[in-house]
Design a protein around this motif. Structure first.
Motif, PDB file in Angstrom:
ATOM      1  N   LEU A  33       0.850  -1.190   0.000  1.00  0.00           N
ATOM      2  CA  LEU A  33       0.000   0.000   0.000  1.00  0.00           C
ATOM      3  C   LEU A  33       0.883   1.237   0.000  1.00  0.00           C
ATOM      4  N   ASN A  34       0.554   2.190  -0.828  1.00  0.00           N
ATOM      5  CA  ASN A  34       1.288   3.454  -0.987  1.00  0.00           C
ATOM      6  C   ASN A  34       2.612   3.303  -1.728  1.00  0.00           C
ATOM      7  N   VAL A  35       2.788   2.225  -2.466  1.00  0.00           N
ATOM      8  CA  VAL A  35       3.989   2.079  -3.283  1.00  0.00           C
ATOM      9  C   VAL A  35       3.816   2.877  -4.575  1.00  0.00           C
ATOM     10  N   ASN A  36       2.689   2.670  -5.221  1.00  0.00           N
ATOM     11  CA  ASN A  36       2.348   3.440  -6.418  1.00  0.00           C
ATOM     12  C   ASN A  36       0.843   3.268  -6.675  1.00  0.00           C
ATOM     13  N   ARG A  37       0.330   4.005  -7.611  1.00  0.00           N
ATOM     14  CA  ARG A  37      -1.115   3.989  -7.880  1.00  0.00           C
ATOM     15  C   ARG A  37      -1.609   2.606  -8.306  1.00  0.00           C
ATOM     16  N   ASP A  40      -1.735   0.358  -5.291  1.00  0.00           N
ATOM     17  CA  ASP A  40      -2.831   0.810  -4.422  1.00  0.00           C
ATOM     18  C   ASP A  40      -4.171   0.278  -4.915  1.00  0.00           C
ATOM     19  N   ASN A  41      -4.401   0.355  -6.203  1.00  0.00           N
ATOM     20  CA  ASN A  41      -5.656  -0.147  -6.767  1.00  0.00           C
ATOM     21  C   ASN A  41      -5.794  -1.653  -6.581  1.00  0.00           C
ATOM     22  N   LEU A  42      -4.705  -2.376  -6.750  1.00  0.00           N
ATOM     23  CA  LEU A  42      -4.748  -3.824  -6.602  1.00  0.00           C
ATOM     24  C   LEU A  42      -4.908  -4.247  -5.139  1.00  0.00           C
ATOM     25  N   ILE A  43      -4.166  -3.641  -4.241  1.00  0.00           N
ATOM     26  CA  ILE A  43      -4.144  -4.073  -2.844  1.00  0.00           C
ATOM     27  C   ILE A  43      -5.406  -3.649  -2.090  1.00  0.00           C
ATOM     28  N   ARG A  44      -6.146  -2.697  -2.614  1.00  0.00           N
ATOM     29  CA  ARG A  44      -7.397  -2.280  -1.960  1.00  0.00           C
ATOM     30  C   ARG A  44      -8.569  -3.202  -2.293  1.00  0.00           C
ATOM     31  N   ASP A  45      -8.292  -4.287  -2.957  1.00  0.00           N
ATOM     32  CA  ASP A  45      -9.311  -5.288  -3.268  1.00  0.00           C
ATOM     33  C   ASP A  45      -9.868  -5.884  -1.982  1.00  0.00           C
ATOM     34  N   LYS A  46     -11.133  -6.316  -2.027  1.00  0.00           N
ATOM     35  CA  LYS A  46     -11.792  -6.907  -0.854  1.00  0.00           C
ATOM     36  C   LYS A  46     -11.040  -8.113  -0.300  1.00  0.00           C
ATOM     37  N   ILE A  47     -10.311  -8.805  -1.139  1.00  0.00           N
ATOM     38  CA  ILE A  47      -9.546  -9.969  -0.682  1.00  0.00           C
ATOM     39  C   ILE A  47      -8.594  -9.577   0.443  1.00  0.00           C
ATOM     40  N   TYR A  48      -7.988  -8.411   0.332  1.00  0.00           N
ATOM     41  CA  TYR A  48      -6.990  -7.975   1.305  1.00  0.00           C
ATOM     42  C   TYR A  48      -7.571  -7.085   2.398  1.00  0.00           C
ATOM     43  N   THR A  49      -8.695  -6.447   2.152  1.00  0.00           N
ATOM     44  CA  THR A  49      -9.207  -5.455   3.094  1.00  0.00           C
ATOM     45  C   THR A  49     -10.419  -5.905   3.897  1.00  0.00           C
ATOM     46  N   ARG A  50     -11.084  -6.958   3.495  1.00  0.00           N
ATOM     47  CA  ARG A  50     -12.308  -7.393   4.179  1.00  0.00           C
ATOM     48  C   ARG A  50     -12.030  -7.789   5.626  1.00  0.00           C
ATOM     49  N   SER A  51     -11.027  -8.607   5.841  1.00  0.00           N
ATOM     50  CA  SER A  51     -10.676  -9.078   7.179  1.00  0.00           C
ATOM     51  C   SER A  51      -9.186  -8.844   7.404  1.00  0.00           C
ATOM     52  N   ILE A  52      -8.863  -8.101   8.451  1.00  0.00           N
ATOM     53  CA  ILE A  52      -7.485  -7.764   8.752  1.00  0.00           C
ATOM     54  C   ILE A  52      -7.130  -8.318  10.126  1.00  0.00           C
ATOM     55  N   GLU A  53      -6.041  -9.063  10.179  1.00  0.00           N
ATOM     56  CA  GLU A  53      -5.572  -9.649  11.437  1.00  0.00           C
ATOM     57  C   GLU A  53      -4.284  -8.953  11.848  1.00  0.00           C
ATOM     58  N   LEU A  54      -4.341  -8.197  12.932  1.00  0.00           N
ATOM     59  CA  LEU A  54      -3.146  -7.515  13.419  1.00  0.00           C
ATOM     60  C   LEU A  54      -2.469  -8.361  14.492  1.00  0.00           C
ATOM     61  N   ILE A  55      -2.222  -9.598  14.134  1.00  0.00           N
ATOM     62  CA  ILE A  55      -1.469 -10.526  14.980  1.00  0.00           C
ATOM     63  C   ILE A  55      -0.498 -11.270  14.081  1.00  0.00           C
ATOM     64  N   LYS A  56       0.537 -11.840  14.680  1.00  0.00           N
ATOM     65  CA  LYS A  56       1.507 -12.600  13.900  1.00  0.00           C
ATOM     66  C   LYS A  56       0.851 -13.859  13.353  1.00  0.00           C
ATOM     67  N   PRO A  57       1.137 -14.203  12.121  1.00  0.00           N
ATOM     68  CA  PRO A  57       0.581 -15.447  11.575  1.00  0.00           C
ATOM     69  C   PRO A  57       1.180 -16.663  12.280  1.00  0.00           C
ATOM     70  N   ASN A  58       0.379 -17.709  12.420  1.00  0.00           N
ATOM     71  CA  ASN A  58       0.807 -18.970  13.032  1.00  0.00           C
ATOM     72  C   ASN A  58       1.305 -18.791  14.460  1.00  0.00           C
ATOM     73  N   CYS A  59       0.713 -17.891  15.174  1.00  0.00           N
ATOM     74  CA  CYS A  59       1.123 -17.613  16.543  1.00  0.00           C
ATOM     75  C   CYS A  59       0.417 -18.572  17.498  1.00  0.00           C
ATOM     76  N   GLN A  60       1.166 -19.112  18.448  1.00  0.00           N
ATOM     77  CA  GLN A  60       0.594 -20.003  19.455  1.00  0.00           C
ATOM     78  C   GLN A  60       0.091 -19.161  20.625  1.00  0.00           C
ATOM     79  N   GLU A  61      -0.874 -19.675  21.364  1.00  0.00           N
ATOM     80  CA  GLU A  61      -1.476 -18.928  22.472  1.00  0.00           C
ATOM     81  C   GLU A  61      -0.470 -18.475  23.515  1.00  0.00           C
TER      82      GLU A  61
END
Length: 104
Positions: A33-37, A40-61
């Motif tokens: 995001l914010n690399v170039n126009r 920006d258009n590609l990354i703003r797709d619903k695939i990437y923006t619908r659900s956002i996880e602000l945690i590390k992937p594959n993180c154990q409890e």
């Protein structure tokens, strides 16, 4: 031997999306995001923006699942304000909720 240099900018959108789909959504948003126009258009797709996880992937409890302060700051101050109207779900650790929503 003839060597050619391939630049990601020369790839068709479909190939870029295939590559990005191999990445964690949070990493893709943070990195492109914010690399170039075009990105920006590609990354703003619903695939990437619908659900956002602000945690590390594959993180154990029992592990610390928080992202680094640098990544969280960029999400809170730059990325989330740009895509909040497209987001339906935000997954964040409870102790970070105030920090995230203060800027969103």
């Amino acid at each position: 031997m003839n060597r050619s240099i391939v630049n990601i900018m020369n790839l068709p959108d479909e190939i870029i999306l295939i590559i990005w789909n191999k990445l964690n959504k949070t990493d893709a948003l943070y990195s492109f995001l914010n690399v170039n126009r075009r990105f920006d258009n590609l990354i703003r797709d619903k695939i990437y923006t619908r659900s956002i996880e602000l945690i590390k992937p594959n993180c154990q409890e029992e592990q610390n699942c928080s992202l680094s302060d640098q990544i969280l700051d960029r999400f809170c101050l730059d990325i989330l304000p740009q895509i909040h109207y497209m987001s339906e779900q935000l997954i964040v650790e409870s102790f970070l909720m105030e920090r995230v929503f203060l800027h969103w």
